[in-house]
Every structure is written in structure tokens, then in C-alpha cells.
Design a protein around this motif. Structure first.
Motif, PDB file in Angstrom:
ATOM      1  N   ILE A  77      -7.103  15.057  14.581  1.00 34.48           N
ATOM      2  CA  ILE A  77      -6.102  14.319  13.801  1.00 34.48           C
ATOM      3  C   ILE A  77      -6.102  14.787  12.349  1.00 34.48           C
ATOM      4  O   ILE A  77      -5.043  15.007  11.750  1.00 34.48           O
ATOM      5  CB  ILE A  77      -6.382  12.803  13.885  1.00 34.48           C
ATOM      6  N   LYS A  78      -7.280  14.952  11.782  1.00 28.54           N
ATOM      7  CA  LYS A  78      -7.366  15.385  10.383  1.00 28.54           C
ATOM      8  C   LYS A  78      -6.832  16.808  10.208  1.00 28.54           C
ATOM      9  O   LYS A  78      -6.116  17.099   9.245  1.00 28.54           O
ATOM     10  CB  LYS A  78      -8.807  15.290   9.878  1.00 28.54           C
ATOM     11  N   GLU A  79      -7.184  17.704  11.132  1.00 24.30           N
ATOM     12  CA  GLU A  79      -6.709  19.085  11.053  1.00 24.30           C
ATOM     13  C   GLU A  79      -5.185  19.145  11.099  1.00 24.30           C
ATOM     14  O   GLU A  79      -4.547  19.855  10.306  1.00 24.30           O
ATOM     15  CB  GLU A  79      -7.288  19.903  12.208  1.00 24.30           C
ATOM     16  N   ILE A  80      -4.582  18.409  12.022  1.00 16.70           N
ATOM     17  CA  ILE A  80      -3.125  18.405  12.158  1.00 16.70           C
ATOM     18  C   ILE A  80      -2.476  17.809  10.916  1.00 16.70           C
ATOM     19  O   ILE A  80      -1.454  18.315  10.419  1.00 16.70           O
ATOM     20  CB  ILE A  80      -2.716  17.623  13.423  1.00 16.70           C
ATOM     21  N   GLU A 107      -3.573  17.818   7.799  1.00 18.51           N
ATOM     22  CA  GLU A 107      -3.645  18.759   6.690  1.00 18.51           C
ATOM     23  C   GLU A 107      -2.796  20.001   6.955  1.00 18.51           C
ATOM     24  O   GLU A 107      -2.132  20.512   6.046  1.00 18.51           O
ATOM     25  CB  GLU A 107      -5.101  19.153   6.448  1.00 18.51           C
ATOM     26  N   GLU A 108      -2.797  20.474   8.189  1.00 17.79           N
ATOM     27  CA  GLU A 108      -2.068  21.693   8.534  1.00 17.79           C
ATOM     28  C   GLU A 108      -0.563  21.537   8.355  1.00 17.79           C
ATOM     29  O   GLU A 108       0.121  22.441   7.861  1.00 17.79           O
ATOM     30  CB  GLU A 108      -2.383  22.069   9.985  1.00 17.79           C
ATOM     31  N   TYR A 109      -0.032  20.368   8.730  1.00 21.78           N
ATOM     32  CA  TYR A 109       1.414  20.142   8.681  1.00 21.78           C
ATOM     33  C   TYR A 109       1.826  19.211   7.542  1.00 21.78           C
ATOM     34  O   TYR A 109       2.999  18.834   7.445  1.00 21.78           O
ATOM     35  CB  TYR A 109       1.902  19.585  10.019  1.00 21.78           C
ATOM     36  N   ASN A 110       0.862  18.846   6.680  1.00 21.20           N
ATOM     37  CA  ASN A 110       1.127  17.960   5.544  1.00 21.20           C
ATOM     38  C   ASN A 110       1.811  16.674   6.005  1.00 21.20           C
ATOM     39  O   ASN A 110       2.772  16.189   5.402  1.00 21.20           O
ATOM     40  CB  ASN A 110       2.002  18.670   4.501  1.00 21.20           C
ATOM     41  N   THR A 111       1.292  16.127   7.098  1.00 19.86           N
ATOM     42  CA  THR A 111       1.840  14.919   7.698  1.00 19.86           C
ATOM     43  C   THR A 111       1.347  13.678   6.960  1.00 19.86           C
ATOM     44  O   THR A 111       0.233  13.640   6.456  1.00 19.86           O
ATOM     45  CB  THR A 111       1.401  14.835   9.176  1.00 19.86           C
ATOM     46  N   THR A 112       2.182  12.653   6.911  1.00 17.43           N
ATOM     47  CA  THR A 112       1.734  11.343   6.462  1.00 17.43           C
ATOM     48  C   THR A 112       1.192  10.625   7.691  1.00 17.43           C
ATOM     49  O   THR A 112       1.953  10.174   8.539  1.00 17.43           O
ATOM     50  CB  THR A 112       2.888  10.533   5.847  1.00 17.43           C
ATOM     51  N   THR A 113      -0.118  10.552   7.802  1.00 13.89           N
ATOM     52  CA  THR A 113      -0.763  10.021   9.005  1.00 13.89           C
ATOM     53  C   THR A 113      -1.374   8.652   8.726  1.00 13.89           C
ATOM     54  O   THR A 113      -2.090   8.473   7.739  1.00 13.89           O
ATOM     55  CB  THR A 113      -1.856  10.984   9.508  1.00 13.89           C
ATOM     56  N   ILE A 114      -1.075   7.697   9.597  1.00 16.80           N
ATOM     57  CA  ILE A 114      -1.626   6.343   9.495  1.00 16.80           C
ATOM     58  C   ILE A 114      -2.388   6.052  10.778  1.00 16.80           C
ATOM     59  O   ILE A 114      -1.815   6.100  11.873  1.00 16.80           O
ATOM     60  CB  ILE A 114      -0.531   5.275   9.279  1.00 16.80           C
ATOM     61  N   VAL A 115      -3.671   5.771  10.640  1.00 14.84           N
ATOM     62  CA  VAL A 115      -4.537   5.491  11.782  1.00 14.84           C
ATOM     63  C   VAL A 115      -5.026   4.052  11.702  1.00 14.84           C
ATOM     64  O   VAL A 115      -5.615   3.649  10.701  1.00 14.84           O
ATOM     65  CB  VAL A 115      -5.758   6.445  11.811  1.00 14.84           C
ATOM     66  N   VAL A 116      -4.781   3.283  12.757  1.00 16.75           N
ATOM     67  CA  VAL A 116      -5.345   1.936  12.870  1.00 16.75           C
ATOM     68  C   VAL A 116      -6.652   2.047  13.640  1.00 16.75           C
ATOM     69  O   VAL A 116      -6.681   2.590  14.755  1.00 16.75           O
ATOM     70  CB  VAL A 116      -4.377   0.987  13.599  1.00 16.75           C
ATOM     71  N   THR A 117      -7.744   1.562  13.061  1.00 13.81           N
ATOM     72  CA  THR A 117      -9.044   1.711  13.714  1.00 13.81           C
ATOM     73  C   THR A 117     -10.025   0.653  13.232  1.00 13.81           C
ATOM     74  O   THR A 117      -9.858   0.068  12.164  1.00 13.81           O
ATOM     75  CB  THR A 117      -9.631   3.118  13.452  1.00 13.81           C
ATOM     76  N   HIS A 118     -11.034   0.410  14.059  1.00 13.37           N
ATOM     77  CA  HIS A 118     -12.172  -0.402  13.626  1.00 13.37           C
ATOM     78  C   HIS A 118     -13.458   0.415  13.752  1.00 13.37           C
ATOM     79  O   HIS A 118     -14.553  -0.127  13.639  1.00 13.37           O
ATOM     80  CB  HIS A 118     -12.277  -1.687  14.459  1.00 13.37           C
ATOM     81  N   GLY A 178       0.832  -1.202   0.000  1.00 16.05           N
ATOM     82  CA  GLY A 178       0.000   0.000   0.000  1.00 16.05           C
ATOM     83  C   GLY A 178       0.861   1.243   0.000  1.00 16.05           C
ATOM     84  O   GLY A 178       2.069   1.186   0.298  1.00 16.05           O
ATOM     85  N   ILE A 179       0.259   2.372  -0.345  1.00 17.49           N
ATOM     86  CA  ILE A 179       0.954   3.660  -0.361  1.00 17.49           C
ATOM     87  C   ILE A 179       0.170   4.646   0.495  1.00 17.49           C
ATOM     88  O   ILE A 179      -1.016   4.891   0.252  1.00 17.49           O
ATOM     89  CB  ILE A 179       1.101   4.208  -1.789  1.00 17.49           C
ATOM     90  N   PHE A 180       0.835   5.197   1.511  1.00 17.40           N
ATOM     91  CA  PHE A 180       0.233   6.159   2.423  1.00 17.40           C
ATOM     92  C   PHE A 180       0.823   7.535   2.107  1.00 17.40           C
ATOM     93  O   PHE A 180       2.018   7.755   2.299  1.00 17.40           O
ATOM     94  CB  PHE A 180       0.514   5.761   3.873  1.00 17.40           C
ATOM     95  N   LYS A 181      -0.024   8.443   1.662  1.00 18.50           N
ATOM     96  CA  LYS A 181       0.456   9.724   1.142  1.00 18.50           C
ATOM     97  C   LYS A 181       0.411  10.829   2.194  1.00 18.50           C
ATOM     98  O   LYS A 181      -0.396  10.806   3.111  1.00 18.50           O
ATOM     99  CB  LYS A 181      -0.375  10.123  -0.073  1.00 18.50           C
ATOM    100  N   GLU A 182       1.294  11.817   1.998  1.00 21.98           N
ATOM    101  CA  GLU A 182       1.362  12.948   2.905  1.00 21.98           C
ATOM    102  C   GLU A 182       0.122  13.834   2.758  1.00 21.98           C
ATOM    103  O   GLU A 182      -0.465  13.930   1.680  1.00 21.98           O
ATOM    104  CB  GLU A 182       2.637  13.769   2.679  1.00 21.98           C
ATOM    105  N   GLY A 183      -0.255  14.459   3.859  1.00 21.09           N
ATOM    106  CA  GLY A 183      -1.406  15.356   3.846  1.00 21.09           C
ATOM    107  C   GLY A 183      -2.738  14.650   3.889  1.00 21.09           C
ATOM    108  O   GLY A 183      -3.789  15.286   3.830  1.00 21.09           O
ATOM    109  N   LEU A 184      -2.723  13.302   3.991  1.00 20.67           N
ATOM    110  CA  LEU A 184      -3.954  12.513   4.025  1.00 20.67           C
ATOM    111  C   LEU A 184      -4.042  11.736   5.328  1.00 20.67           C
ATOM    112  O   LEU A 184      -3.024  11.355   5.912  1.00 20.67           O
ATOM    113  CB  LEU A 184      -4.011  11.537   2.856  1.00 20.67           C
ATOM    114  N   THR A 185      -5.273  11.482   5.773  1.00 18.63           N
ATOM    115  CA  THR A 185      -5.473  10.550   6.879  1.00 18.63           C
ATOM    116  C   THR A 185      -5.664   9.162   6.270  1.00 18.63           C
ATOM    117  O   THR A 185      -6.687   8.877   5.655  1.00 18.63           O
ATOM    118  CB  THR A 185      -6.683  10.939   7.738  1.00 18.63           C
ATOM    119  N   ASN A 186      -4.633   8.342   6.406  1.00 20.96           N
ATOM    120  CA  ASN A 186      -4.605   6.993   5.856  1.00 20.96           C
ATOM    121  C   ASN A 186      -5.028   6.016   6.950  1.00 20.96           C
ATOM    122  O   ASN A 186      -4.419   5.981   8.024  1.00 20.96           O
ATOM    123  CB  ASN A 186      -3.191   6.659   5.381  1.00 20.96           C
TER     124      ASN A 186
END
Length: 250
Positions: free
Chosen positions: A180-183, A185-196, A22-30
Motif C-alpha cells: 500500500i505504501k509503495e503504490i 508513493e509511486e503514483y502520488n495517491t491520496t491514500t486513506i487507510v482505516v485500521t486498528h 482533517g486533511i489527507f494529503k497526496e503521496g502519503l498513507t493517511n
């Protein structure tokens, strides 16, 4: 951007991950989603080096992480923020000391500079002035926000979040998701969230990787997930929503 290729991980005779890419991109909540035992937390641990896969590749902006030695990995870890499932705050430390912990570990900044960063992070998560409180004095939602403040203290390029809404009420969960989403997008972070949590999936899932029995069964966005004909994914979505409604009514 973080790219994973053909990740395989076993524990004894039990193969937990079976060729995950998979590819997790910057600025997105993956988001990595799936039922219990699907392999999502194991995948996260492989990505940050807590587990070593038997096969596969983990690349941070083209840098191969798995093949790095200890010293090389430290440089990557300085760019990583991590929010653990239970927040993992140090009970004997104040809020200020918890957030300052990674700054003490990875920087040689003066105390004044570190304190300015702590206060900035507290302000960012709407906890101004809570510096001297201890974790025992915080609500569950406040602990999560302190955990986020600590995770962003080093201004990370990559943010990993494990089950951020575990144990939280629906209203507080929405607040944490939005933060989490605001941060991200604000910092163009590559964010990976594990959730159910399907509320998180539908609310902030820019890119979603669905695991089932250690395999990747589907990937796409929250706008696409309702239109899939993948039976295993539909079963997961339905079961998650049913359990959420049942808990709310109970």
C-alpha cells in the motif's frame, strides 16, 4: 488532497461523528484509527458517499463532494479506488474478471487494452499469471493483493482501504502494508487507510487521525504518536499492542 470539515453523522438518536475535520494529503498513507465504535468506518463511508452526513464538508482537491448530484459524483468515483475489509471479490468471477470489473463499468476501452491493464496490475502486486484462478483458490493474503489490484485498475487519484490486515498473519500484514505504501508513493495517491493495527500505524502512518467516541482526539505522524500525553490515545496504543502480543502467544 482530501479535506473534511466538521463532519457530523447520526443514526437516530446516536451521534456517531461529532465535528470531525482533517486533511489527507497526496503521496502519503493517511490512517484513521480508533477502537470499535469510534466512528472510523462511518467516517470513511461519509467520505465516499455511502453515508450522507447531517453537517460538514468533504472536498476532493477543492471539489465539494457532498453537494454534488448523482452524475457529478460518478466523475469523482471514477478517480477512487476502494479495498474493502473482506476484499469483496466476486466469487463467481476469476481474478482477471474481478480486476477488469471497474474497467468494464467506467471505460469503453477495447478488451485487449483492459487485459493489458489487468496484467499490469497483477504484476504490480506480484500475482503474475494468476488470471484464471477463482477467489476460492486464493489465500487470504492473495485475496487482499487481488483487491488492491482491482482498486488501482483505474489508476485512482484517491485510494481508500478498510482494515487491510483483518484476518491476516503478521508477516502477510507487513507485505500488504508495504505494498500500500509503495503504490501510494509511486503514483502520488491520496491514500486513506482505516485500521486498528498498531503495526500498520508504526510502519506506514505518515498522517494519523485518532477518533474516540466520535470525536477527533489527536492527529500527527507515527513518529509523534509515542510521545503524546493524550490518555485516550495511550490507552488505545497500549491495548492494541497487548492484544496483538496475546494473540501471537496464544
Amino acid at each position: 488532497m482530501i479535506e473534511i470539515k466538521d463532519i457530523e453523522k447520526s443514526f437516530g438518536s446516536n451521534t456517531v461523528l461529532k465535528g470531525i475535520s482533517g486533511i489527507f494529503k497526496e503521496g502519503l498513507t493517511n490512517l484513521i484509527i480508533g477502537g470499535s465504535g469510534s466512528g472510523k468506518t462511518t467516517l470513511l463511508k461519509c467520505m465516499i458517499g455511502l453515508h450522507t452526513p447531517e453537517k460538514g464538508s468533504v472536498q476532493y482537491d477543492g471539489r465539494e463532494f457532498i453537494d454534488m448530484d448523482f452524475e457529478q459524483r460518478i466523475e469523482i468515483r471514477k478517480e477512487i479506488g476502494m479495498l474493502f475489509q473482506g476484499s469483496a471479490l466476486f466469487d463467481s468471477m476469476t481474478v482477471e474478471e474481478n480486476i477488469m470489473f471497474p474497467l468494464n463499468m467506467f471505460t469503453d476501452h477495447a478488451f485487449k487494452e483492459k487485459l493489458e491493464r489487468v496484467n499490469f496490475c497483477l504484476e504490480r502486486v506480484n500475482l503474475e499469471g494468476k488470471n484464471k484462478l477463482f477467489p476460492a483458490e486464493l489465500s487470504g493474503g492473495m485475496k487482499k493483493r487481488v483487491g488492491i489490484a482491482r482498486a488501482i485498475a483505474m489508476n485512482p487519484k484517491y485510494l481508500f482501504v478498510d482494515e487491510p490486515n483483518s484476518g491476516l498473519d503478521p508477516k502477510t500484514s507487513i507485505v500488504i502494508d508495504e505494498l500500500i505504501k509503495e503504490i501510494t508513493e509511486e503514483y502520488n495517491t491520496t491514500t486513506i487507510v482505516v485500521t486498528h493495527d498498531m503495526n500498520s500505524v508504526m510502519g506506514i502512518g505518515d498522517y494519523i487521525l485518532f477518533l474516540h467516541e466520535g470525536k477527533k482526539f489527536w492527529e500527527g505522524s507515527n513518529k509523534e504518536i509515542a510521545h503524546t500525553d493524550i490518555a485516550e490515545l495511550n490507552d488505545f496504543v497500549f491495548a492494541s499492542r497487548f492484544m496483538k502480543a496475546a494473540k501471537k502467544n496464544f
